[in-house]
Design a protein around this motif. Structure first.
Motif: not given
Length: 563
Positions: A121, A125, A131-132, A134-136, A180, A184, A186-187
């Motif tokens: 991830w 990112s 989509e990744y 904005d995972y962090y 994380l 988000n 998705d997270v």
């Protein structure tokens, strides 16, 4: 013992996890099966009989997931794989089946505030893939100007610059543990998929790591230097959406599963609030009571000084605010804290004080947690230099002090390090007086405590009056005595400097616990109980007083009475 009266059990909110005793395993230090010096899953399976003989009900397994091991497994690279040093998934399945076959349950550490920076991830990112991206928590800016002044809980800035993305990422722990972005959705969906995946493999619940830090503000304001703790921690602890995030997690965890959340920075009142708000948490690890002996200044020499009346006040608040209203996680140590005997007992009275602490934990209202080695009275070790320390938190803080010029050498912080380093709890388990304590055939990954020839499982099991047998008897007593599980708690003699005494009462069943928490004889005085000719249920000395009020208790003597 058995109940002597018929209780109206409809008035007791019974759950299996309330009546359980949990044993925490730190896999790297428990037992090595292949001689590489590192504990592993097959090594745990080899020792399951030890847990069964002790009588524990639940094993909490610290992280065994695939990890580069910058923070001993709390930096996860793949949630669905096992770290090579620990074995593979088939080894984990055999451990699960062995525990379940003996009637014990298994809970896993759920570490989802952060991942490893080697996790897929994060790698995707940093490349801003779909989509990744904005995972962090990413903030654009100059590599010379971090987004704000937040500090990491492990020392140093809470922001690191990533050259590939040309942006800063947030890590409230180690720089290898990016946080994380729970804002988000998705997270959150990816995390619930992980939760479901492990539940489908037959585990019985989760200990949720660092969940008090899940919710962060969108704007990342500066930290307030007047707030206690690291700069910025007031913004990344118990954030505004934390309850919402926990509710979403709770929605996918079945009611019969056990959930215990670690909430650093939470008060007793906070703990109760988050347990009461939904079905996500059965209990919370909060740490106010473990601050009673913290000197605060790493260059100071007052570490270990604490007051029994203050400790009683903190524990009683936990009992009244949390345990009575919801439920309490009972612990005085774990993989992040020094050994209990060295911290809250007295190494000169190692056996007696280890038994006293065990008596205390197993007779309070809540679910007791035992940390590996506690059942034989393992103690802190001694560190001569920073090179001997593995603990990322200790190393980070000391290196910061040295870099800032706050200290000139390790010797100036040696008192603090030798009192509080997390490595004290991580020295290998002491199984026998044999070579390398029978932990491994190789070189242990962390040096053994030199006292393993005197303090070890083999000798303790052979000695009927050992710390191990006292814990075994306490667990058996608690299992047979609902008053010690569900009974109301009432503190006695709150200002006494030596005696910690309290009652537990459930219906007509009354228990009195008297602990002389000192190295000198002490007399127990109280007008609140009449306990003449009380029945001694368990004690850590022969010949305990049968009329406890007005009686003298020996150093670190602990006795449980029915009266």
């Amino acid at each position: 013992m058995t109940q002597t009266t018929t209780l109206d059990e409809s008035r007791i909110d019974r759950d299996w996890w309330k009546e359980a005793v949990v044993y925490q395993i730190y896999p790297r230090s428990f037992n090595d099966s292949d001689g590489d010096g590192v504990g592993d899953i097959p090594g745990i399976t080899e020792r399951v009989h030890h847990l069964d003989d002790l009588g524990v009900d639940v094993v909490w397994l610290c992280p065994v997931y695939d990890s580069p091991n910058h923070d001993n497994g709390y930096d996860i690279r793949d949630y669905r794989a096992i770290m090579d040093e620990f074995g593979d998934m088939s080894d984990w399945e055999r451990l699960r089946d062995e525990l379940h076959g003996r009637g014990m349950k298994l809970i896993m550490d759920l570490v989802v505030n952060h991942t490893s920076n080697e996790h897929e991830w994060f790698q995707r990112s940093r490349r801003e893939e779909g989509e990744y991206a904005d995972y962090y928590h990413w903030v654009d800016g100059s590599p010379d100007e971090p987004p704000n002044n937040w500090q990491s809980l492990f020392g140093g800035p809470a922001w690191s610059y990533d050259d590939e993305r040309e942006a800063w990422y947030l890590h409230v722990f180690n720089e290898n543990q990016p946080d994380l972005n729970w804002r988000n959705p998705d997270v959150r969906e990816a995390v619930t998929d992980v939760v479901t995946w492990w539940l489908d493999r037959g585990i019985d619940g989760f200990r949720m790591d660092a969940i008090s830090h899940l919710s962060k503000p969108a704007g990342y304001p500066d930290g307030d230097p007047d707030e206690p703790g690291p700069l910025g921690s007031e913004h990344y602890t118990l954030g505004p959406r934390l309850g919402e995030y926990l509710d979403e997690l709770g929605a996918v965890i079945p009611d019969e599963a056990m959930t215990a959340g670690e909430m650093g920075g939470a008060s007793a009142e906070d703990a109760r609030e988050y347990i009461e708000r939904g079905d996500s948490l059965d209990m919370v690890f909060h740490f106010d009571h473990l601050g009673v002996d913290q000197g605060g200044d790493w260059t100071g020499d007052d570490w270990g000084e604490w007051s029994l009346p203050e400790f009683k006040e903190l524990m009683t608040r936990n009992q009244r605010e949390v345990a009575r209203e919801t439920w309490e996680a009972l612990f005085l140590g774990n993989h992040d804290h020094p050994r209990i005997v060295s911290r809250f007992g007295d190494e000169s009275y190692r056996r007696e004080s280890a038994k006293l602490v065990g008596t205390f934990l197993l007779t309070m209202r809540g679910t007791p947690y035992l940390y590996q080695g506690q059942e034989i009275g393992m103690t802190n070790t001694e560190f001569e230099s920073l090179e001997e320390i593995d603990d990322a938190m200790t190393v980070g803080i000391v290196e910061d002090l040295l870099a800032d010029g706050a200290v000139d050498s390790f010797d100036e912080v040696r008192t603090a390090v030798n009192y509080r380093s997390r490595d004290h709890a991580r020295t290998p388990m002491q199984w026998a007086a044999a070579d390398r304590a029978d932990f491994t055939d190789g070189d242990p990954w962390l040096a053994l405590n030199d006292n393993y020839t005197d303090v070890n499982v083999e000798d303790a099991v052979a000695d009927s009056e050992s710390v191990w047998h006292h814990y075994r008897r306490l667990i058996e007593l608690r299992r047979d005595d609902l008053a010690l599980v569900y009974g109301d708690y009432e503190l006695l003699a709150p200002e006494d400097e030596q005696i910690y005494a309290y009652t537990r009462q459930l219906g007509d069943e009354r228990r009195l616990v008297v602990c002389n928490w000192s190295a000198e004889p002490a007399v127990f005085e109280s007008d609140a109980v009449t306990a003449a000719d009380a029945e001694v249920l368990i004690g850590n000395y022969d010949g305990a007083p049968t009329d406890p009020v007005g009686a003298e208790f020996r150093p670190f003597e602990a006795v449980v009475y029915a009266y």
